[in-house]
Design a protein around this motif. Structure first.
Motif, short mmCIF file in Angstrom:
data_model
loop_
_atom_site.label_atom_id
_atom_site.label_comp_id
_atom_site.label_asym_id
_atom_site.label_seq_id
_atom_site.Cartn_x
_atom_site.Cartn_y
_atom_site.Cartn_z
N HIS A 1 23.71 37.80 37.21
CA HIS A 1 24.11 39.10 36.64
C HIS A 1 25.08 38.92 35.48
CE1 HIS A 1 23.02 41.38 40.57
NE2 HIS A 1 22.02 41.37 39.71
N ARG A 2 25.98 37.97 35.63
CA ARG A 2 26.97 37.70 34.57
C ARG A 2 26.25 37.29 33.28
NH1 ARG A 2 32.44 36.25 34.95
NH2 ARG A 2 32.45 38.02 36.38
N ILE A 3 25.24 36.44 33.42
CA ILE A 3 24.52 35.98 32.22
C ILE A 3 23.66 37.09 31.62
CG2 ILE A 3 22.66 34.42 31.46
CD1 ILE A 3 23.91 32.21 32.88
N GLU A 4 23.10 37.94 32.51
CA GLU A 4 22.27 39.06 32.02
C GLU A 4 23.13 40.06 31.25
OE1 GLU A 4 20.38 40.34 35.61
OE2 GLU A 4 19.13 38.52 35.67
N LYS A 5 24.39 40.20 31.68
CA LYS A 5 25.30 41.15 31.04
C LYS A 5 25.52 40.77 29.57
CE LYS A 5 28.61 42.42 33.94
NZ LYS A 5 29.96 42.31 34.58
N SER A 6 25.71 39.47 29.32
CA SER A 6 25.93 39.02 27.94
C SER A 6 25.55 37.54 27.85
CB SER A 6 27.40 39.20 27.58
OG SER A 6 27.69 38.44 26.42
N ILE A 7 24.84 37.20 26.77
CA ILE A 7 24.48 35.80 26.61
C ILE A 7 25.70 34.94 26.29
CG2 ILE A 7 22.03 35.88 26.06
CD1 ILE A 7 22.99 35.92 23.05
N LEU A 8 26.77 35.60 25.79
CA LEU A 8 28.03 34.88 25.59
C LEU A 8 28.78 35.00 26.93
CD1 LEU A 8 29.86 33.33 23.61
CD2 LEU A 8 30.94 35.52 23.07
N ILE A 9 28.82 33.90 27.68
CA ILE A 9 29.35 33.94 29.05
C ILE A 9 30.87 34.06 28.99
CG2 ILE A 9 29.38 32.76 31.29
CD1 ILE A 9 26.97 31.07 30.18
N SER A 10 31.40 35.09 29.66
CA SER A 10 32.86 35.27 29.63
C SER A 10 33.55 34.25 30.52
CB SER A 10 33.22 36.69 30.05
OG SER A 10 32.68 36.95 31.35
N ASP A 11 33.00 34.05 31.73
CA ASP A 11 33.60 33.12 32.69
C ASP A 11 32.64 32.99 33.87
OD1 ASP A 11 35.36 31.43 33.96
OD2 ASP A 11 37.03 32.84 34.08
N VAL A 12 32.74 31.92 34.63
CA VAL A 12 31.98 31.83 35.89
C VAL A 12 32.92 31.47 37.05
CG1 VAL A 12 29.72 31.24 34.90
CG2 VAL A 12 31.34 29.40 35.41
N CYS A 13 34.10 30.93 36.74
CA CYS A 13 34.97 30.42 37.81
C CYS A 13 35.57 31.53 38.66
CB CYS A 13 36.07 29.52 37.23
SG CYS A 13 35.40 27.96 36.64
N ASP A 14 35.68 32.75 38.09
CA ASP A 14 36.15 33.87 38.91
C ASP A 14 35.14 34.16 40.02
OD1 ASP A 14 34.35 34.62 36.89
OD2 ASP A 14 35.04 36.71 36.88
N ILE A 15 33.84 34.03 39.68
CA ILE A 15 32.77 34.24 40.67
C ILE A 15 32.79 33.11 41.70
CG2 ILE A 15 30.26 34.41 41.00
CD1 ILE A 15 30.08 35.59 38.16
N VAL A 16 32.97 31.87 41.21
CA VAL A 16 33.04 30.72 42.13
C VAL A 16 34.19 30.92 43.12
CG1 VAL A 16 33.38 28.22 42.33
CG2 VAL A 16 32.10 29.12 40.38
N TYR A 17 35.34 31.34 42.59
CA TYR A 17 36.51 31.52 43.46
C TYR A 17 36.24 32.57 44.53
CZ TYR A 17 40.96 33.23 45.17
OH TYR A 17 41.98 33.64 46.00
N TYR A 18 35.69 33.70 44.13
CA TYR A 18 35.42 34.79 45.07
C TYR A 18 34.50 34.31 46.20
CZ TYR A 18 33.51 38.98 47.17
OH TYR A 18 33.10 39.90 48.09
#
Length: 526
Positions: free
Chosen positions: A149-166
Protein backbone atom coordinates in the motif's frame (compact mmCIF):
# COMPACT_ATOMS: atom_id res chain seq x y z
CA UNK A 1 5.39 -3.54 -10.13
CA UNK A 2 8.22 -5.96 -9.45
CA UNK A 3 9.37 -9.47 -10.24
CA UNK A 4 7.46 -11.93 -8.06
CA UNK A 5 8.62 -14.97 -10.02
CA UNK A 6 11.56 -15.57 -7.66
CA UNK A 7 11.17 -18.03 -4.83
CA UNK A 8 12.67 -16.54 -1.67
CA UNK A 9 15.52 -19.07 -1.52
CA UNK A 10 16.58 -17.98 -5.04
CA UNK A 11 16.01 -14.28 -4.30
CA UNK A 12 18.09 -14.45 -1.12
CA UNK A 13 20.97 -16.29 -2.78
CA UNK A 14 21.00 -13.96 -5.79
CA UNK A 15 20.93 -10.91 -3.55
CA UNK A 16 23.76 -12.20 -1.37
CA UNK A 17 25.80 -13.22 -4.41
CA UNK A 18 25.49 -9.65 -5.66
CA UNK A 19 26.76 -8.28 -2.35
CA UNK A 20 29.80 -10.53 -2.70
CA UNK A 21 30.38 -9.56 -6.34
CA UNK A 22 30.17 -5.85 -5.55
CA UNK A 23 32.74 -6.29 -2.78
CA UNK A 24 34.99 -8.31 -5.13
CA UNK A 25 34.72 -5.55 -7.68
CA UNK A 26 35.88 -3.01 -5.11
CA UNK A 27 38.67 -5.36 -4.07
CA UNK A 28 39.63 -5.54 -7.78
CA UNK A 29 39.69 -9.27 -7.28
CA UNK A 30 38.46 -11.31 -10.18
CA UNK A 31 40.15 -14.72 -9.80
CA UNK A 32 39.46 -17.19 -12.61
CA UNK A 33 37.28 -19.39 -10.40
CA UNK A 34 34.71 -16.67 -10.08
CA UNK A 35 34.44 -15.84 -13.75
CA UNK A 36 31.35 -16.99 -15.60
CA UNK A 37 28.43 -18.29 -13.61
CA UNK A 38 28.39 -18.90 -9.89
CA UNK A 39 26.24 -21.67 -8.45
CA UNK A 40 24.75 -20.60 -5.13
CA UNK A 41 23.82 -22.82 -2.19
CA UNK A 42 20.41 -23.79 -3.52
CA UNK A 43 21.88 -24.69 -6.91
CA UNK A 44 20.42 -21.56 -8.50
CA UNK A 45 22.59 -20.06 -11.21
CA UNK A 46 23.32 -16.41 -10.70
CA UNK A 47 25.64 -14.57 -13.10
CA UNK A 48 28.24 -12.40 -11.41
CA UNK A 49 27.02 -8.83 -11.37
CA UNK A 50 29.69 -6.20 -11.66
CA UNK A 51 27.61 -3.06 -11.41
CA UNK A 52 24.45 -2.22 -9.58
CA UNK A 53 22.95 -1.03 -12.86
CA UNK A 54 23.32 -4.50 -14.38
CA UNK A 55 21.09 -6.04 -11.74
CA UNK A 56 17.92 -6.01 -13.77
CA UNK A 57 18.58 -8.93 -16.13
CA UNK A 58 15.92 -11.63 -16.41
CA UNK A 59 17.78 -13.75 -13.83
CA UNK A 60 18.26 -10.85 -11.48
CA UNK A 61 16.43 -8.61 -9.04
CA UNK A 62 14.26 -5.64 -9.92
CA UNK A 63 15.61 -2.22 -9.06
CA UNK A 64 13.43 0.70 -8.01
CA UNK A 65 15.13 2.96 -10.59
CA UNK A 66 14.21 0.54 -13.40
CA UNK A 67 10.47 0.59 -12.68
CA UNK A 68 8.62 2.11 -15.63
CA UNK A 69 6.69 4.51 -13.38
CA UNK A 70 9.94 5.78 -11.81
CA UNK A 71 11.63 6.25 -15.17
CA UNK A 72 8.62 8.07 -16.59
CA UNK A 73 8.33 10.37 -13.55
CA UNK A 74 11.64 12.18 -14.13
CA UNK A 75 12.53 11.58 -10.44
CA UNK A 76 15.88 10.08 -11.37
CA UNK A 77 17.14 13.41 -12.68
CA UNK A 78 15.75 15.39 -9.73
CA UNK A 79 16.77 13.24 -6.74
CA UNK A 80 20.25 13.31 -5.20
CA UNK A 81 22.20 10.06 -5.70
CA UNK A 82 22.02 9.34 -1.93
CA UNK A 83 18.21 9.37 -2.04
CA UNK A 84 18.14 6.97 -5.01
CA UNK A 85 20.32 4.56 -3.02
CA UNK A 86 17.96 4.92 -0.04
CA UNK A 87 14.94 4.21 -2.29
CA UNK A 88 16.69 1.03 -3.49
CA UNK A 89 17.37 -0.11 0.08
CA UNK A 90 13.70 0.38 1.06
CA UNK A 91 12.45 -1.17 -2.19
CA UNK A 92 14.58 -4.28 -1.61
CA UNK A 93 12.89 -4.82 1.74
CA UNK A 94 9.51 -4.87 -0.06
CA UNK A 95 10.51 -7.03 -3.04
CA UNK A 96 12.21 -9.58 -0.81
CA UNK A 97 9.11 -9.77 1.42
CA UNK A 98 6.97 -10.47 -1.67
CA UNK A 99 9.34 -13.24 -2.69
CA UNK A 100 9.36 -14.69 0.86
CA UNK A 101 5.57 -14.71 0.94
CA UNK A 102 5.51 -16.57 -2.38
CA UNK A 103 7.74 -19.30 -0.92
CA UNK A 104 5.50 -19.55 2.16
CA UNK A 105 2.49 -20.01 -0.14
CA UNK A 106 4.24 -22.97 -1.76
CA UNK A 107 4.99 -24.44 1.68
CA UNK A 108 1.28 -24.15 2.45
CA UNK A 109 -0.39 -25.15 -0.83
CA UNK A 110 2.14 -27.68 -2.12
CA UNK A 111 3.09 -29.38 1.15
CA UNK A 112 0.80 -28.51 4.10
CA UNK A 113 -2.46 -28.84 2.12
CA UNK A 114 -1.43 -31.89 0.08
CA UNK A 115 -4.10 -34.56 0.80
CA UNK A 116 -1.71 -37.49 0.17
CA UNK A 117 0.88 -36.07 2.56
CA UNK A 118 -1.78 -35.24 5.18
CA UNK A 119 -2.94 -38.87 5.11
CA UNK A 120 0.55 -40.21 5.88
CA UNK A 121 0.78 -38.34 9.21
CA UNK A 122 -1.25 -38.18 12.42
CA UNK A 123 -2.70 -34.82 13.44
CA UNK A 124 -0.08 -34.38 16.15
CA UNK A 125 2.72 -35.16 13.67
CA UNK A 126 1.28 -32.59 11.27
CA UNK A 127 1.21 -30.05 14.10
CA UNK A 128 4.80 -30.86 15.10
CA UNK A 129 5.99 -30.60 11.52
CA UNK A 130 4.23 -27.39 10.47
CA UNK A 131 3.80 -25.82 13.94
CA UNK A 132 2.04 -22.40 13.73
CA UNK A 133 3.08 -21.77 10.10
CA UNK A 134 -0.44 -20.50 9.29
CA UNK A 135 -0.10 -17.71 11.88
CA UNK A 136 3.36 -16.89 10.50
CA UNK A 137 1.80 -16.64 7.02
CA UNK A 138 -0.99 -14.36 8.25
CA UNK A 139 1.57 -12.06 9.90
CA UNK A 140 3.59 -11.93 6.66
CA UNK A 141 0.51 -11.31 4.53
CA UNK A 142 -0.60 -8.33 6.68
CA UNK A 143 2.96 -6.97 6.66
CA UNK A 144 3.31 -7.31 2.87
CA UNK A 145 -0.09 -5.65 2.25
CA UNK A 146 0.94 -2.61 4.29
CA UNK A 147 4.27 -2.37 2.45
CA UNK A 148 2.57 -2.66 -0.93
CA UNK A 149 0.00 0.00 0.00
CA UNK A 150 2.85 2.36 0.85
CA UNK A 151 4.40 1.85 -2.60
CA UNK A 152 1.03 2.19 -4.35
CA UNK A 153 0.47 5.50 -2.56
CA UNK A 154 3.61 7.01 -4.11
CA UNK A 155 6.45 5.65 -6.19
CA UNK A 156 8.73 7.87 -4.12
CA UNK A 157 8.81 5.75 -0.94
CA UNK A 158 8.56 7.90 2.18
CA UNK A 159 9.66 5.17 4.63
CA UNK A 160 9.20 1.46 5.35
CA UNK A 161 10.75 1.11 8.82
CA UNK A 162 7.69 2.59 10.56
CA UNK A 163 5.69 -0.32 9.07
CA UNK A 164 8.40 -2.82 10.07
CA UNK A 165 8.34 -1.46 13.63
CA UNK A 166 4.55 -1.67 13.93
CA UNK A 167 4.40 -5.28 12.69
CA UNK A 168 7.46 -6.46 14.62
CA UNK A 169 6.06 -4.99 17.85
CA UNK A 170 2.49 -6.26 17.35
CA UNK A 171 2.49 -9.34 15.12
CA UNK A 172 5.92 -10.96 14.83
CA UNK A 173 5.92 -12.87 18.13
CA UNK A 174 4.53 -15.82 16.13
CA UNK A 175 8.05 -16.22 14.70
CA UNK A 176 9.42 -17.09 18.15
CA UNK A 177 6.95 -19.97 18.65
CA UNK A 178 7.67 -21.29 15.16
CA UNK A 179 11.47 -21.19 15.48
CA UNK A 180 11.55 -22.80 18.94
CA UNK A 181 9.34 -25.63 17.66
CA UNK A 182 11.77 -26.23 14.81
CA UNK A 183 13.93 -28.52 16.96
CA UNK A 184 10.91 -30.85 17.11
CA UNK A 185 10.17 -30.31 13.43
CA UNK A 186 13.56 -31.66 12.41
CA UNK A 187 13.18 -34.73 14.62
CA UNK A 188 9.75 -35.49 13.22
CA UNK A 189 10.87 -34.92 9.68
CA UNK A 190 13.74 -37.37 10.09
CA UNK A 191 11.62 -39.98 11.85
CA UNK A 192 8.87 -39.90 9.19
CA UNK A 193 7.43 -43.23 8.05
CA UNK A 194 8.20 -44.75 4.64
CA UNK A 195 4.90 -43.65 3.09
CA UNK A 196 5.59 -40.09 4.25
CA UNK A 197 9.16 -40.20 2.85
CA UNK A 198 7.96 -41.48 -0.55
CA UNK A 199 5.24 -38.80 -0.78
CA UNK A 200 7.74 -36.12 0.24
CA UNK A 201 10.26 -37.26 -2.42
CA UNK A 202 7.56 -36.99 -5.10
CA UNK A 203 6.52 -33.51 -3.90
CA UNK A 204 10.16 -32.33 -3.87
CA UNK A 205 10.58 -33.50 -7.47
CA UNK A 206 7.70 -31.34 -8.70
CA UNK A 207 8.86 -28.56 -11.07
CA UNK A 208 6.96 -26.02 -8.95
CA UNK A 209 9.55 -26.22 -6.13
CA UNK A 210 12.47 -25.79 -8.60
CA UNK A 211 14.70 -28.45 -7.07
CA UNK A 212 14.53 -26.93 -3.57
CA UNK A 213 14.15 -29.21 -0.55
CA UNK A 214 11.18 -29.29 1.82
CA UNK A 215 13.57 -28.35 4.67
CA UNK A 216 14.61 -25.19 2.81
CA UNK A 217 10.95 -24.09 3.01
CA UNK A 218 10.56 -25.08 6.69
CA UNK A 219 13.51 -22.93 7.80
CA UNK A 220 12.36 -19.83 5.89
CA UNK A 221 10.74 -17.93 8.79
CA UNK A 222 13.89 -17.73 10.91
CA UNK A 223 16.07 -16.92 7.90
CA UNK A 224 13.63 -14.17 6.97
CA UNK A 225 13.46 -12.50 10.37
CA UNK A 226 17.28 -12.43 10.49
CA UNK A 227 17.49 -11.08 6.94
CA UNK A 228 14.84 -8.45 7.70
CA UNK A 229 17.02 -7.20 10.54
CA UNK A 230 19.94 -6.84 8.09
CA UNK A 231 17.78 -5.03 5.52
CA UNK A 232 16.72 -2.56 8.24
CA UNK A 233 20.39 -2.19 9.21
CA UNK A 234 21.12 -1.36 5.58
CA UNK A 235 18.50 1.43 5.66
CA UNK A 236 19.84 2.67 9.00
CA UNK A 237 23.37 2.95 7.55
CA UNK A 238 22.06 5.15 4.73
CA UNK A 239 19.60 7.28 6.75
CA UNK A 240 20.42 10.88 7.42
CA UNK A 241 21.40 11.46 11.04
CA UNK A 242 18.62 12.71 13.35
CA UNK A 243 16.00 12.19 10.62
CA UNK A 244 12.59 10.48 11.08
CA UNK A 245 13.83 7.65 8.88
CA UNK A 246 16.75 7.07 11.20
CA UNK A 247 14.50 7.12 14.29
CA UNK A 248 12.09 4.61 12.70
CA UNK A 249 14.95 2.37 11.55
CA UNK A 250 16.41 2.32 15.08
CA UNK A 251 13.03 1.37 16.61
CA UNK A 252 12.40 -1.32 13.96
CA UNK A 253 15.89 -2.70 14.38
CA UNK A 254 15.52 -2.98 18.15
CA UNK A 255 12.20 -4.83 17.88
CA UNK A 256 13.65 -7.28 15.33
CA UNK A 257 16.77 -7.75 17.46
CA UNK A 258 14.52 -8.65 20.41
CA UNK A 259 12.72 -11.28 18.33
CA UNK A 260 15.92 -12.76 16.87
CA UNK A 261 17.42 -12.89 20.36
CA UNK A 262 14.36 -14.67 21.81
CA UNK A 263 14.40 -17.16 18.93
CA UNK A 264 18.09 -17.93 19.51
CA UNK A 265 17.75 -18.15 23.28
CA UNK A 266 14.67 -20.36 23.01
CA UNK A 267 16.36 -22.81 20.65
CA UNK A 268 19.51 -22.90 22.80
CA UNK A 269 17.57 -23.52 26.01
CA UNK A 270 15.65 -26.40 24.44
CA UNK A 271 18.84 -28.17 23.41
CA UNK A 272 20.95 -27.28 26.46
CA UNK A 273 18.87 -28.90 29.19
CA UNK A 274 18.49 -32.13 27.19
CA UNK A 275 22.27 -32.17 26.60
CA UNK A 276 23.11 -31.64 30.30
CA UNK A 277 20.77 -34.47 31.35
CA UNK A 278 22.34 -36.88 28.87
CA UNK A 279 25.91 -35.90 29.93
CA UNK A 280 25.10 -36.29 33.63
CA UNK A 281 23.90 -39.86 33.03
CA UNK A 282 27.35 -40.83 31.73
CA UNK A 283 29.44 -39.30 34.55
CA UNK A 284 30.88 -41.21 37.52
CA UNK A 285 32.37 -39.23 40.40
CA UNK A 286 35.19 -40.85 42.36
CA UNK A 287 35.28 -38.43 45.27
CA UNK A 288 33.34 -35.16 45.29
CA UNK A 289 30.18 -35.19 43.26
CA UNK A 290 29.54 -31.97 41.29
CA UNK A 291 25.91 -31.13 40.40
CA UNK A 292 25.89 -30.65 36.62
CA UNK A 293 22.34 -29.61 35.74
CA UNK A 294 21.64 -25.92 36.15
CA UNK A 295 19.64 -23.37 34.13
CA UNK A 296 22.67 -21.15 33.86
CA UNK A 297 25.02 -23.86 32.53
CA UNK A 298 25.64 -25.16 29.03
CA UNK A 299 28.29 -27.16 27.20
CA UNK A 300 30.95 -25.20 25.27
CA UNK A 301 33.25 -28.00 24.13
CA UNK A 302 33.98 -31.66 24.78
CA UNK A 303 36.54 -34.09 23.44
CA UNK A 304 39.54 -36.31 23.94
CA UNK A 305 43.08 -34.97 24.42
CA UNK A 306 46.32 -36.71 25.31
CA UNK A 307 47.68 -36.01 28.80
CA UNK A 308 51.48 -36.05 28.81
CA UNK A 309 52.87 -37.91 31.81
CA UNK A 310 55.77 -36.85 34.04
CA UNK A 311 57.32 -33.44 34.65
CA UNK A 312 57.91 -30.93 31.87
CA UNK A 313 61.27 -32.15 30.59
CA UNK A 314 62.56 -33.60 27.36
CA UNK A 315 63.76 -36.71 29.21
CA UNK A 316 60.20 -37.91 29.70
CA UNK A 317 59.69 -37.60 25.96
CA UNK A 318 61.81 -40.73 25.54
CA UNK A 319 60.02 -42.85 28.09
CA UNK A 320 57.60 -45.43 26.79
CA UNK A 321 54.19 -44.30 27.99
CA UNK A 322 54.18 -40.68 26.92
CA UNK A 323 50.46 -40.02 26.79
CA UNK A 324 47.26 -41.20 28.32
CA UNK A 325 43.88 -40.13 26.93
CA UNK A 326 41.70 -37.78 28.98
CA UNK A 327 38.24 -36.54 28.04
CA UNK A 328 37.33 -32.93 28.83
CA UNK A 329 33.84 -31.51 29.31
CA UNK A 330 34.01 -27.72 29.27
CA UNK A 331 30.88 -25.82 30.33
CA UNK A 332 30.46 -22.04 30.42
CA UNK A 333 31.36 -22.04 34.13
CA UNK A 334 33.00 -25.41 34.86
CA UNK A 335 35.62 -27.85 33.54
CA UNK A 336 35.49 -31.60 34.17
CA UNK A 337 38.61 -33.70 33.48
CA UNK A 338 37.53 -37.32 32.98
CA UNK A 339 38.79 -40.74 31.90
CA UNK A 340 36.66 -42.65 29.45
CA UNK A 341 35.66 -46.16 30.40
CA UNK A 342 33.26 -47.69 27.87
CA UNK A 343 30.14 -45.46 27.77
CA UNK A 344 30.97 -43.86 31.11
CA UNK A 345 33.32 -41.03 32.07
CA UNK A 346 35.11 -41.11 35.44
CA UNK A 347 35.62 -37.57 36.74
CA UNK A 348 39.21 -37.22 37.98
CA UNK A 349 39.31 -33.45 38.46
CA UNK A 350 37.18 -30.32 38.17
CA UNK A 351 37.65 -26.56 38.30
CA UNK A 352 35.57 -23.44 37.74
CA UNK A 353 36.24 -21.95 34.31
CA UNK A 354 37.34 -18.59 35.76
CA UNK A 355 40.27 -20.37 37.49
CA UNK A 356 41.75 -21.82 34.26
CA UNK A 357 44.88 -20.54 32.51
CA UNK A 358 46.47 -21.79 29.28
CA UNK A 359 50.00 -21.46 27.89
CA UNK A 360 51.09 -22.33 24.37
CA UNK A 361 54.18 -24.55 24.03
CA UNK A 362 54.61 -24.20 20.27
CA UNK A 363 58.18 -22.86 20.48
CA UNK A 364 59.56 -25.94 22.22
CA UNK A 365 60.38 -28.20 19.28
CA UNK A 366 58.54 -30.70 17.10
CA UNK A 367 57.79 -33.17 19.88
CA UNK A 368 55.75 -30.51 21.63
CA UNK A 369 53.82 -29.58 18.48
CA UNK A 370 50.10 -29.13 19.21
CA UNK A 371 50.81 -29.22 22.96
CA UNK A 372 49.62 -26.66 25.50
CA UNK A 373 49.73 -26.28 29.24
CA UNK A 374 46.47 -26.10 31.20
CA UNK A 375 46.72 -24.71 34.71
CA UNK A 376 43.89 -25.22 37.23
CA UNK A 377 44.54 -22.43 39.74
CA UNK A 378 42.26 -24.16 42.24
CA UNK A 379 40.96 -27.65 41.52
CA UNK A 380 38.33 -29.69 43.41
CA UNK A 381 40.88 -30.38 46.20
CA UNK A 382 41.70 -26.65 46.39
CA UNK A 383 45.15 -27.28 44.93
CA UNK A 384 46.89 -25.79 41.89
CA UNK A 385 47.56 -28.40 39.21
CA UNK A 386 49.11 -28.42 35.80
CA UNK A 387 48.09 -30.57 32.83
CA UNK A 388 50.25 -30.80 29.71
CA UNK A 389 47.84 -31.65 26.90
CA UNK A 390 48.47 -32.74 23.31
CA UNK A 391 45.84 -32.21 20.62
CA UNK A 392 45.43 -33.80 17.20
CA UNK A 393 46.09 -30.62 15.17
CA UNK A 394 47.03 -26.96 15.33
CA UNK A 395 43.41 -25.84 14.96
CA UNK A 396 42.27 -28.26 17.66
CA UNK A 397 44.88 -26.82 20.05
CA UNK A 398 43.87 -23.21 19.34
CA UNK A 399 40.18 -24.02 19.63
CA UNK A 400 40.70 -25.65 23.03
CA UNK A 401 42.81 -22.74 24.26
CA UNK A 402 40.24 -20.16 23.09
CA UNK A 403 37.41 -22.12 24.73
CA UNK A 404 39.21 -22.76 28.03
CA UNK A 405 40.48 -19.18 28.40
CA UNK A 406 38.28 -16.91 26.27
CA UNK A 407 39.96 -13.69 27.42
CA UNK A 408 43.42 -14.57 26.14
CA UNK A 409 44.77 -12.33 23.36
CA UNK A 410 43.91 -13.51 19.86
CA UNK A 411 46.37 -13.25 16.98
CA UNK A 412 44.43 -10.40 15.38
CA UNK A 413 42.95 -7.72 17.57
CA UNK A 414 39.24 -7.16 17.88
CA UNK A 415 38.01 -3.92 16.32
CA UNK A 416 37.29 -2.36 19.71
CA UNK A 417 41.01 -1.77 20.16
CA UNK A 418 40.38 1.10 17.71
CA UNK A 419 43.22 0.09 15.45
CA UNK A 420 43.06 1.80 12.10
CA UNK A 421 42.72 -1.56 10.34
CA UNK A 422 42.40 -5.24 11.09
CA UNK A 423 41.69 -8.26 8.83
CA UNK A 424 38.11 -8.94 7.72
CA UNK A 425 36.55 -11.77 5.74
CA UNK A 426 33.30 -12.16 3.83
CA UNK A 427 31.53 -15.53 3.70
CA UNK A 428 31.07 -16.78 0.16
CA UNK A 429 28.87 -19.71 1.22
CA UNK A 430 26.83 -20.58 4.26
CA UNK A 431 28.15 -22.94 6.94
CA UNK A 432 26.27 -24.79 9.68
CA UNK A 433 28.14 -25.15 12.98
CA UNK A 434 29.00 -28.78 13.82
CA UNK A 435 30.46 -28.11 17.30
CA UNK A 436 29.44 -25.72 20.11
CA UNK A 437 32.51 -23.49 19.56
CA UNK A 438 31.72 -23.03 15.85
CA UNK A 439 29.72 -20.21 14.27
CA UNK A 440 26.97 -20.82 11.72
CA UNK A 441 27.53 -18.29 8.95
CA UNK A 442 25.38 -17.06 6.10
CA UNK A 443 26.57 -16.16 2.64
CA UNK A 444 27.72 -12.48 2.50
CA UNK A 445 28.29 -12.20 6.29
CA UNK A 446 31.20 -9.88 7.15
CA UNK A 447 33.45 -10.99 10.01
CA UNK A 448 36.34 -9.48 11.85
CA UNK A 449 39.14 -12.08 11.80
CA UNK A 450 40.52 -12.98 15.26
CA UNK A 451 42.46 -16.22 14.66
CA UNK A 452 43.54 -18.29 11.69
CA UNK A 453 45.26 -21.68 11.63
CA UNK A 454 47.50 -23.25 8.98
CA UNK A 455 45.16 -26.22 8.71
CA UNK A 456 42.13 -24.43 7.37
CA UNK A 457 40.20 -22.78 10.22
CA UNK A 458 39.36 -19.20 11.13
CA UNK A 459 37.86 -17.64 14.23
CA UNK A 460 35.85 -14.51 13.64
CA UNK A 461 33.44 -12.02 15.15
CA UNK A 462 30.45 -11.18 12.97
CA UNK A 463 30.05 -7.44 12.49
CA UNK A 464 26.25 -7.30 12.51
CA UNK A 465 25.68 -9.03 15.87
CA UNK A 466 29.04 -9.55 17.61
CA UNK A 467 28.68 -13.38 17.66
CA UNK A 468 32.00 -15.24 17.70
CA UNK A 469 33.15 -18.70 16.66
CA UNK A 470 35.21 -20.93 14.38
CA UNK A 471 34.44 -21.77 10.75
CA UNK A 472 36.40 -23.38 7.87
CA UNK A 473 38.59 -20.95 5.87
CA UNK A 474 37.15 -22.34 2.61
CA UNK A 475 33.78 -20.62 3.25
CA UNK A 476 35.31 -17.11 3.47
CA UNK A 477 37.34 -14.68 1.37
CA UNK A 478 39.60 -12.07 2.88
CA UNK A 479 38.54 -8.48 2.13
CA UNK A 480 41.51 -6.92 0.35
CA UNK A 481 40.40 -3.31 0.01
CA UNK A 482 41.32 -1.20 3.04
CA UNK A 483 38.60 1.36 2.29
CA UNK A 484 35.94 -1.40 2.19
CA UNK A 485 37.16 -2.65 5.59
CA UNK A 486 37.07 0.90 7.00
CA UNK A 487 33.55 1.44 5.68
CA UNK A 488 32.37 -1.86 7.24
CA UNK A 489 33.71 -0.68 10.60
CA UNK A 490 32.15 2.76 10.31
CA UNK A 491 28.79 1.17 9.56
CA UNK A 492 29.14 -1.27 12.50
CA UNK A 493 29.86 1.66 14.82
CA UNK A 494 26.92 3.61 13.40
CA UNK A 495 24.60 0.72 14.30
CA UNK A 496 26.21 0.46 17.73
CA UNK A 497 25.61 4.19 18.33
CA UNK A 498 22.00 3.73 17.27
CA UNK A 499 21.69 1.02 19.91
CA UNK A 500 23.14 3.22 22.57
CA UNK A 501 20.78 6.06 21.71
CA UNK A 502 17.94 3.53 21.97
CA UNK A 503 19.24 2.41 25.35
CA UNK A 504 19.31 5.98 26.62
CA UNK A 505 15.74 6.43 25.47
CA UNK A 506 14.73 3.56 27.75
CA UNK A 507 14.70 0.54 25.43
CA UNK A 508 16.65 -2.23 27.14
CA UNK A 509 18.33 -3.76 24.13
CA UNK A 510 21.99 -4.35 23.40
CA UNK A 511 23.77 -5.99 20.51
CA UNK A 512 24.11 -9.24 22.35
CA UNK A 513 20.84 -8.26 24.03
CA UNK A 514 20.94 -9.31 27.61
CA UNK A 515 24.27 -11.10 27.30
CA UNK A 516 27.52 -9.29 27.85
CA UNK A 517 29.43 -8.48 24.73
CA UNK A 518 32.62 -10.58 24.69
CA UNK A 519 35.71 -8.84 25.98
CA UNK A 520 37.29 -6.90 23.17
CA UNK A 521 34.17 -7.15 21.04
CA UNK A 522 33.42 -4.33 18.63
CA UNK A 523 30.26 -3.87 20.60
CA UNK A 524 31.77 -3.43 24.05
CA UNK A 525 32.69 0.09 25.03
CA UNK A 526 36.37 0.57 25.61
Amino acid sequence: PYNKSFLYQEYRDTSKQQEIEQRRQRDNLFPGVNAGTVVTDSGVMSPPVLQLQLRNSAQSLTLWQNLEAVQASGLLTQLPHKEIIMQEAMFELVTSEASYYKSLEILETHFLRNPVLVNTLSQSDMHFLFSNIEEVMKASERFLMDLEHRIEKSILISDVCDIVYYHAANHFNVFITYVINQAYQEKNYRQGNQQFRDTMAALENHPRVRGLSFTSFLILPFQRITRLKLLVQNILKKAEENSDREANAIKAHQELEKIVKECNEGVRKMGRTEELISIEKTLEFKSKSVPIISHSRWLLKKGELQLMGGPKSTRTMRSRKLYQPVYLFLFNNLLLVTKRSGDKFQVIDSCTRAMLRTEDLEDQGQQLANVFNLKLLENQDERQVNYMLKTSSMSDKLRWMCALTPNRRTRFMSTSTHQADSPQVQCIQSYTAQEPDELSTEMADILNLLERTDDGWMMGERLHDGERGWFPSRVAEEIQNKEVRAQNLREAFRIQQAYESGLHSGAKIGVRAGRHAPKGSIFSKS
